[in-house]
Design an enzyme around this catalytic site. Structure first.
Site, PDB file in Angstrom:
ATOM      1  CB  SER A 297     -89.512 -67.320  -4.077  1.00 42.51           C
ATOM      2  OG  SER A 297     -88.264 -66.995  -3.218  1.00 42.51           O
ATOM      3  CG  ASP A 363     -90.440 -60.239  -1.488  1.00 39.31           C
ATOM      4  OD1 ASP A 363     -89.592 -60.372  -0.525  1.00 39.31           O
ATOM      5  OD2 ASP A 363     -91.095 -60.724  -2.184  1.00 39.31           O
ATOM      6  CG  HIS A 413     -90.972 -63.783  -0.315  1.00 36.71           C
ATOM      7  ND1 HIS A 413     -90.474 -63.364  -1.327  1.00 36.71           N
ATOM      8  CD2 HIS A 413     -90.359 -65.094  -0.300  1.00 36.71           C
ATOM      9  CE1 HIS A 413     -90.024 -64.102  -2.192  1.00 36.71           C
ATOM     10  NE2 HIS A 413     -89.914 -65.313  -1.637  1.00 36.71           N
TER      11      HIS A 413
END
Length: 457
Positions: A297, A363, A413
């Site tokens: 991320s 995602d 995610h």
């Protein structure tokens, strides 16, 4: 040359492709973080053979034959596993992206998959060690000391020694006066660690690997930094600022902001990283060295920024790690957003920064920022449009995944879901019509938000 290297890797790891059925997460033990596809199979086969012999008569020819077959199979497994390790040591440059992973991504080569999973586990260690208990003295820091961190999260056999912890403080004020009521707003928090491969692991890998691992977004100010979609010039090299090379302002703030009041900090995230990585490069200047940056991320954005920074300043030159004196820099990104514009991508390519992006098609973070102004809007029929410098662009080569669970939408995610899906062979996911319709509304809301931010509202 890249094709020949891939052929060598395929020949050495054909045994892994013969294994049928999905591979469970239990195969990623701390004692054997790389051989995720074969690590436990010899024990399973031997135990099955033992069970067969115990149900047969003790001295029958059938029992002797089965025992001999089991021993032969175990020996073959060990030889094949040793061949795979030797293949990694001899062709690590290709696995690290020297040939841009041509012929290794579709389908995903087992040896590359094992390395991606291994680095994913080293990133997951950040989450397991991060202290989120507000009552703890180590709140927003690592729960453990450097020597105990990897063993404490179940990775004692990872083969790396943690040399430094990294802290970051985004210079992003929280809205509606939240920062005034939160003692941790704008303060430095533990973002990851720097580690180096041990002698034994270096022999297995074929080089001395310097690893920087970053966790993803957790705190409110970090989430706000993710949604600051304005592009700002990076200007990492004072001698050549390159104002056209622009990156997302929130990630840049997290990477460069100082917090001198922090208990554990010493300068910005950038200064901490550059000083430690250059120290390790100088320490192991007589070894073959690789620099591997891994993150999930927001952490993948910091990894890409660090890779670009090291290469732009030329700090990876002068060692034995790469051809021509340049130490190879490789980024393994998991569920990462876009970081910069088209000029940033071009400059990363020119500098030889290799990025392998593991991205789930479902995602939403991988589509941000730049839901509207992205690669597709930068060109028409290969003609670069005037606003291309304002368009976000992904860097590197993509490993495309596709998974979703209607009962657990956040898994799209989740880093553990990424790792498990890689181990399961990348089976396609399914979703209901209602879920897909909800997804379209979510993406429409994101686009509307970006337009409002562009207009300054």
């Amino acid at each position: 040359m890249a094709a020949a290297a891939v052929a060598r890797l395929t020949a050495a790891t054909t045994c892994r492709m013969r294994v049928s059925g999905p591979v469970t997460a239990a195969t990623t033990s701390a004692a054997s973080p790389v051989t995720v596809t074969l690590g436990d199979l010899p024990q399973q086969k031997r135990s099955a053979a033992t069970a067969t012999t115990t149900t047969s008569s003790g001295g029958s020819p059938v029992v002797v034959e089965k025992r001999a077959a089991a021993a032969t199979a175990a020996e073959e497994e060990e030889v094949e596993e040793a061949a795979a390790v030797a293949a990694l040591a001899s062709a690590w440059r290709e696995v690290q992206g020297a040939g841009d992973w041509r012929g290794m991504v579709e389908p995903l080569h087992p040896l590359l998959r094992d390395e991606v999973v291994r680095y994913g586990e080293l990133v997951a260690a950040c989450y397991r060690a991060f202290d989120l208990d507000p009552a703890s003295k180590r709140y927003l820091n690592c729960k453990h000391g450097k020597k105990q961190m990897l063993p404490a999260v179940g990775m004692a056999g990872a083969g790396y020694t943690v040399t430094r912890y990294i802290y970051a403080a985004p210079d992003v004020p929280l809205p509606f006066g939240v920062g005034g009521r939160c003692s941790c707003a704008g303060k430095s928090r533990w973002i990851g660690y720097v580690a180096v491969a041990s002698n034994r692991e270096a022999a297995r890998l074929g080089r001395r690997d310097i690893l920087v691992s970053f966790r993803g977004t957790v705190t409110g100010s970090e989430w706000l930094a993710n949604f600051m979609s304005a592009l700002s010039p990076a200007r990492f090299d004072p001698a050549d600022p390159r104002p056209d090379v622009r990156v997302e302002s929130g990630f840049l703030s997290l990477y460069t902001s100082d917090d001198l009041s922090g208990k554990f900090t010493c300068g910005s995230c950038r200064n901490q990283l550059l000083s430690e990585v250059t120290r390790l490069i100088d320490k192991y200047k007589h070894d073959d060295v690789s620099i591997t940056l891994a993150g999930h991320s927001m952490g993948s954005s910091l990894a890409i920024l660090l890779g670009y920074d090291l290469a732009e300043l030329g700090l990876n030159r002068g060692g034995r790690g790469g051809r021509g004196g340049a130490i190879p820099i490789t980024v393994f990104s998991f569920g990462g957003p876009r970081v910069g514009n088209l000029e940033f991508k071009r400059r990363c390519d020119e500098l030889g920064v290799k990025v392998l992006r593991v991205a789930n098609a479902r995602d939403p973070v991988t589509r941000m920022p730049g839901v509207v102004l992205n690669e597709a809007a930068a060109r028409v029929f290969r003609v670069e449009l005037p606003w291309s410098k304002a368009c976000y662009t992904h860097v590197g080569v993509e490993v495309a995944l596709d998974f979703f669970k209607a009962s657990h939408a956040a898994c799209v995610h989740d880093l553990d879901a990424y790792i498990n899906h890689l181990l399961d062979g990348g089976a396609a996911a399914s979703a209901t019509t209602t879920t897909l319709e909800s997804w379209r509304w979510q993406m429409a809301a994101i686009r509307a938000g970006e337009w409002l931010q562009t207009l300054g509202i």
